[in-house]
Motif scaffolding. Sequence first.
Motif, PDB file in Angstrom:
ATOM      1  N   ALA A  69       0.712  -1.116   0.130  1.00 26.88           N
ATOM      2  CA  ALA A  69      -0.123  -0.047  -0.040  1.00 26.88           C
ATOM      3  C   ALA A  69       0.800   1.218  -0.127  1.00 26.88           C
ATOM      4  CB  ALA A  69      -0.807  -0.143   1.099  1.00 26.88           C
ATOM      5  N   LYS A  82      -5.789   9.482   2.568  1.00 31.45           N
ATOM      6  CA  LYS A  82      -4.835   9.021   1.764  1.00 31.45           C
ATOM      7  C   LYS A  82      -4.496   7.549   1.852  1.00 31.45           C
ATOM      8  CE  LYS A  82      -0.239   9.765  -0.369  1.00 31.45           C
ATOM      9  NZ  LYS A  82       0.840  10.535  -0.316  1.00 31.45           N
ATOM     10  N   LYS A 111      -7.430   5.164   1.273  1.00 31.68           N
ATOM     11  CA  LYS A 111      -7.574   4.933  -0.158  1.00 31.68           C
ATOM     12  C   LYS A 111      -6.492   3.953  -0.546  1.00 31.68           C
ATOM     13  CE  LYS A 111      -9.791   9.277  -1.440  1.00 31.68           C
ATOM     14  NZ  LYS A 111      -9.609  10.316  -2.190  1.00 31.68           N
ATOM     15  N   ALA A 112      -5.371   4.033   0.007  1.00 31.83           N
ATOM     16  CA  ALA A 112      -4.228   3.075  -0.372  1.00 31.83           C
ATOM     17  C   ALA A 112      -4.440   1.557   0.329  1.00 31.83           C
ATOM     18  CB  ALA A 112      -3.149   3.603   0.079  1.00 31.83           C
ATOM     19  N   ALA A 119      -7.470   0.442   0.964  1.00 34.21           N
ATOM     20  CA  ALA A 119      -8.897  -0.089   0.049  1.00 34.21           C
ATOM     21  C   ALA A 119      -8.221  -0.544  -1.063  1.00 34.21           C
ATOM     22  CB  ALA A 119      -9.889   0.767   0.090  1.00 34.21           C
ATOM     23  N   ALA A 120      -7.358   0.094  -1.729  1.00 37.98           N
ATOM     24  CA  ALA A 120      -6.989  -0.300  -3.301  1.00 37.98           C
ATOM     25  C   ALA A 120      -6.107  -1.496  -3.228  1.00 37.98           C
ATOM     26  CB  ALA A 120      -6.161   0.811  -3.885  1.00 37.98           C
ATOM     27  N   TYR A 121      -5.171  -1.548  -2.113  1.00 32.48           N
ATOM     28  CA  TYR A 121      -4.320  -2.787  -1.919  1.00 32.48           C
ATOM     29  C   TYR A 121      -5.444  -4.191  -1.770  1.00 32.48           C
ATOM     30  CZ  TYR A 121      -1.294  -6.230  -0.104  1.00 32.48           C
ATOM     31  OH  TYR A 121      -0.540  -7.392   0.397  1.00 32.48           O
ATOM     32  N   GLY A 129      -8.461  -4.342  -2.781  1.00 32.99           N
ATOM     33  CA  GLY A 129      -9.343  -4.267  -3.773  1.00 32.99           C
ATOM     34  C   GLY A 129     -10.692  -4.339  -3.280  1.00 32.99           C
ATOM     35  N   SER A 175     -13.767  -1.036  -1.615  1.00 32.45           N
ATOM     36  CA  SER A 175     -13.890   0.303  -1.388  1.00 32.45           C
ATOM     37  C   SER A 175     -13.723   0.655  -0.208  1.00 32.45           C
ATOM     38  CB  SER A 175     -15.702   0.468  -1.739  1.00 32.45           C
ATOM     39  OG  SER A 175     -16.362   0.087  -0.441  1.00 32.45           O
ATOM     40  N   VAL A 176     -13.290   1.978   0.122  1.00 32.30           N
ATOM     41  CA  VAL A 176     -13.217   2.763   1.402  1.00 32.30           C
ATOM     42  C   VAL A 176     -14.284   2.455   2.537  1.00 32.30           C
ATOM     43  CG1 VAL A 176     -12.914   4.966   2.602  1.00 32.30           C
ATOM     44  CG2 VAL A 176     -11.659   4.448   0.384  1.00 32.30           C
TER      45      VAL A 176
END
Length: 63
Positions: free
Chosen positions: A25, A45, A48-49, A51-53, A55, A57-58
Amino acid sequence: MPLADNLLRLRVTDGKTIEEIADGAKLPPALVASIEEGRRSVPVKALKALAAYFGVSVETLTR
């Protein structure tokens, strides 16, 4: 704390260490550990990082 619980659950389910999550992340390991332990507020930030890691949603990560 839903975020701390969700982060721990996702990390353990994936069989990852805090360091691996932090590296993936692009966050400091100390920040990831403190979030997982519920010891600090989380910058947007970082949310979001993470959540993206994973896969997700926040919203999924925080509820």
